[in-house]
Design an enzyme around this catalytic site. Structure first.
Site, PDB file in Angstrom:
ATOM      1  N   ARG A 249      26.356  -4.213  23.361  1.00 20.04           N
ATOM      2  CA  ARG A 249      25.094  -4.049  24.093  1.00 20.04           C
ATOM      3  C   ARG A 249      24.436  -2.758  23.621  1.00 20.04           C
ATOM      4  O   ARG A 249      25.066  -1.696  23.613  1.00 20.04           O
ATOM      5  CB  ARG A 249      25.313  -3.994  25.600  1.00 20.04           C
ATOM      6  CG  ARG A 249      23.980  -3.809  26.307  1.00 20.04           C
ATOM      7  CD  ARG A 249      23.999  -4.075  27.776  1.00 20.04           C
ATOM      8  NE  ARG A 249      22.613  -4.133  28.221  1.00 20.04           N
ATOM      9  CZ  ARG A 249      22.163  -4.818  29.234  1.00 20.04           C
ATOM     10  NH1 ARG A 249      22.973  -5.534  29.949  1.00 20.04           N
ATOM     11  NH2 ARG A 249      20.880  -4.802  29.549  1.00 20.04           N
TER      12      ARG A 249
ATOM     13  N   TRP B 159      11.981 -14.575  32.720  1.00 22.23           N
ATOM     14  CA  TRP B 159      10.778 -15.259  33.218  1.00 22.23           C
ATOM     15  C   TRP B 159       9.970 -14.367  34.142  1.00 22.23           C
ATOM     16  O   TRP B 159       8.804 -14.636  34.419  1.00 22.23           O
ATOM     17  CB  TRP B 159      11.168 -16.551  33.956  1.00 22.23           C
ATOM     18  CG  TRP B 159      11.619 -17.638  33.044  1.00 22.23           C
ATOM     19  CD1 TRP B 159      12.897 -18.102  32.891  1.00 22.23           C
ATOM     20  CD2 TRP B 159      10.823 -18.420  32.150  1.00 22.23           C
ATOM     21  NE1 TRP B 159      12.948 -19.110  31.967  1.00 22.23           N
ATOM     22  CE2 TRP B 159      11.680 -19.339  31.493  1.00 22.23           C
ATOM     23  CE3 TRP B 159       9.455 -18.441  31.821  1.00 22.23           C
ATOM     24  CZ2 TRP B 159      11.225 -20.252  30.542  1.00 22.23           C
ATOM     25  CZ3 TRP B 159       9.014 -19.364  30.877  1.00 22.23           C
ATOM     26  CH2 TRP B 159       9.891 -20.248  30.248  1.00 22.23           C
TER      27      TRP B 159
ATOM     28  N   ASP C 262      19.192  -5.093  23.505  1.00 25.33           N
ATOM     29  CA  ASP C 262      18.362  -4.437  24.516  1.00 25.33           C
ATOM     30  C   ASP C 262      17.662  -3.199  23.959  1.00 25.33           C
ATOM     31  O   ASP C 262      18.190  -2.522  23.069  1.00 25.33           O
ATOM     32  CB  ASP C 262      19.253  -4.040  25.703  1.00 25.33           C
ATOM     33  CG  ASP C 262      18.438  -3.746  26.955  1.00 25.33           C
ATOM     34  OD1 ASP C 262      17.228  -4.053  26.969  1.00 25.33           O
ATOM     35  OD2 ASP C 262      19.019  -3.203  27.908  1.00 25.33           O
TER      36      ASP C 262
ATOM     37  N   LEU D  61      28.592 -19.876   9.002  1.00 23.71           N
ATOM     38  CA  LEU D  61      28.497 -19.037  10.205  1.00 23.71           C
ATOM     39  C   LEU D  61      27.813 -19.871  11.279  1.00 23.71           C
ATOM     40  O   LEU D  61      26.821 -20.544  10.998  1.00 23.71           O
ATOM     41  CB  LEU D  61      27.640 -17.790   9.908  1.00 23.71           C
ATOM     42  CG  LEU D  61      27.081 -17.008  11.114  1.00 23.71           C
ATOM     43  CD1 LEU D  61      28.192 -16.288  11.869  1.00 23.71           C
ATOM     44  CD2 LEU D  61      26.026 -15.981  10.671  1.00 23.71           C
TER      45      LEU D  61
ATOM     46  N   HIS E  32       9.721  -6.095  19.951  1.00 23.22           N
ATOM     47  CA  HIS E  32      10.438  -7.366  19.764  1.00 23.22           C
ATOM     48  C   HIS E  32      10.391  -7.805  18.300  1.00 23.22           C
ATOM     49  O   HIS E  32      11.358  -8.340  17.769  1.00 23.22           O
ATOM     50  CB  HIS E  32       9.827  -8.455  20.656  1.00 23.22           C
ATOM     51  CG  HIS E  32       9.995  -8.187  22.132  1.00 23.22           C
ATOM     52  ND1 HIS E  32      11.188  -7.789  22.677  1.00 23.22           N
ATOM     53  CD2 HIS E  32       9.119  -8.245  23.163  1.00 23.22           C
ATOM     54  CE1 HIS E  32      11.042  -7.629  23.992  1.00 23.22           C
ATOM     55  NE2 HIS E  32       9.795  -7.878  24.300  1.00 23.22           N
TER      56      HIS E  32
HETATM   57  C1  FPP Z   1      15.398  -6.781  25.210  1.00 19.89           C
HETATM   58  O1  FPP Z   1      14.570  -5.656  25.050  1.00 19.89           O
HETATM   59  C2  FPP Z   1      15.029  -7.866  24.335  1.00 19.89           C
HETATM   60  C3  FPP Z   1      14.574  -9.097  24.707  1.00 19.89           C
HETATM   61  C4  FPP Z   1      14.365  -9.509  26.094  1.00 19.89           C
HETATM   62  C5  FPP Z   1      14.201 -10.111  23.732  1.00 19.89           C
HETATM   63  C6  FPP Z   1      15.056 -10.193  22.512  1.00 19.89           C
HETATM   64  C7  FPP Z   1      14.319 -10.986  21.506  1.00 19.89           C
HETATM   65  C8  FPP Z   1      14.148 -10.620  20.233  1.00 19.89           C
HETATM   66  C9  FPP Z   1      14.770  -9.435  19.625  1.00 19.89           C
HETATM   67  C10 FPP Z   1      13.284 -11.446  19.373  1.00 19.89           C
HETATM   68  C11 FPP Z   1      13.978 -12.648  18.792  1.00 19.89           C
HETATM   69  C12 FPP Z   1      15.045 -12.257  17.875  1.00 19.89           C
HETATM   70  C13 FPP Z   1      15.997 -13.058  17.408  1.00 19.89           C
HETATM   71  C14 FPP Z   1      16.971 -12.475  16.468  1.00 19.89           C
HETATM   72  C15 FPP Z   1      16.134 -14.479  17.766  1.00 19.89           C
HETATM   73  P1  FPP Z   1      13.722  -5.184  26.305  1.00 19.89           P
HETATM   74  O2  FPP Z   1      12.368  -5.774  26.202  1.00 19.89           O
HETATM   75  O3  FPP Z   1      14.461  -5.511  27.556  1.00 19.89           O
HETATM   76  O4  FPP Z   1      13.658  -3.639  26.088  1.00 19.89           O
HETATM   77  P2  FPP Z   1      13.545  -2.530  27.232  1.00 19.89           P
HETATM   78  O5  FPP Z   1      14.810  -2.598  28.031  1.00 19.89           O
HETATM   79  O6  FPP Z   1      13.431  -1.264  26.449  1.00 19.89           O
HETATM   80  O7  FPP Z   1      12.327  -2.831  28.031  1.00 19.89           O
END
Ligand code: FPP
Length: 252
Positions: A193, A74, A25, A136, A42
């Site tokens: 987390r 979504w 997160d 792994l 991201h």
């Molecule tokens: C949360 O940050 C992150 C996500 C919803 C997406 C996680 C996806 C990736 C890191 C890309 C793919 C990576 C791998 C390793 C498969 P947020 O957008 O909720 O952040 P915020 O809470 O600051 O808005």
């Protein structure tokens, strides 16, 4: 010796978790702090994902699960969802060779239905290409929700009862686990987390029953090997009692 490997040396190799699950997160906030768009966060977050995978490999941690796209995601703007699918597809396509070379098996937790076809194709390709790897097990939770998973398991079990294959009175927790996406992997020992939120957010609701929880203020793109090792050191300082007393555990 780098400071990260120096920290790694402080880990007790006999007390490592078998399965680490991560809620990645804070990508959006990380990017916004730098006046960049959320997608940039991201992209940087994907690099942290790579780092943690490599670290698990180095340490011999056999199971890692990353929450990459939730059922609730979504609700984000279509442009962000679109960019996340593109990033995931690129991540899968570009990592397959490294996964195979490093003995990593890719697993998907979640519903394929709803994921864009080209991403499903890439997921299946990566899963098939790595199916025989034993080093792994990397599970990506994509289009995943814990409640939805439990409901699906309950429906599948009810169908088996209706068709005479199972008896409801015989159902144990262990049997029920076999109806979940995680049927072939152990429950997480440690949940990490990032970004300081104290929530489980519909992640692995059944499987986290006895997991140790580690929450850090660090935003996911800043969570790299040294921060992961810090989380493992914290885990090693915990006393896991599974409902028993401390004396009982000492006597085992
Ligand atoms: C949360 O940050 C992150 C996500 C919803 C997406 C996680 C996806 C990736 C890191 C890309 C793919 C990576 C791998 C390793 C498969 P947020 O957008 O909720 O952040 P915020 O809470 O600051 O808005």
């Amino acid at each position: 010796m780098t400071s990260a490997s120096a920290r790694m040396d402080r880990l007790d190799p006999h007390k490592l978790p078998r399965h680490v699950a991560v809620i990645m997160d804070g990508n959006g906030r990380w990017a916004q702090k730098r006046l960049r768009n959320r997608i940039f966060g991201h992209e940087e977050g994907a690099k942290s994902g790579r780092d943690v995978v490599r670290c698990c490999r180095k340490l011999g941690i056999p199971f890692l699960t990353l929450f990459a796209f939730s059922k609730e995601n979504w609700q984000r703007p279509a442009s962000e969802i679109d960019a996340l699918w593109k990033l995931l597809k690129r991540f899968l396509a570009s990592e397959v060779d490294e996964l195979v070379q490093n003995g990593i098996r890719l697993n998907h937790l979640g519903d394929e239905e709803g994921i864009p076809d080209d991403v499903v194709a890439e997921l299946r390709r990566a899963r098939d290409a790595t199916a025989r790897q034993t080093g792994l097990c990397l599970s990506l939770a994509i289009n995943y929700g814990g409640r939805q998973e439990i409901l699906k398991a309950a429906r599948d079990f009810a169908r088996d009862v209706q068709q005479g294959r199972r008896r409801s009175e015989d159902l144990s927790a262990e049997d029920f686990s076999r109806y979940l996406f995680t049927s072939d992997i152990p429950d997480p020992d440690l949940l990490i987390r990032t970004s300081g939120e104290y929530r489980i957010s519909n992640f692995l609701l059944w499987q986290l029953a006895y997991s140790e929880i580690y929450i850090t203020e660090i935003l996911w793109p800043d969570f790299r090997e040294p921060q992961f090792v810090e989380a493992l050191l914290d885990y090693q300082s915990r006393s896991r009692r599974f409902g028993k007393t401390g004396e009982q555990i000492l006597g085992e």
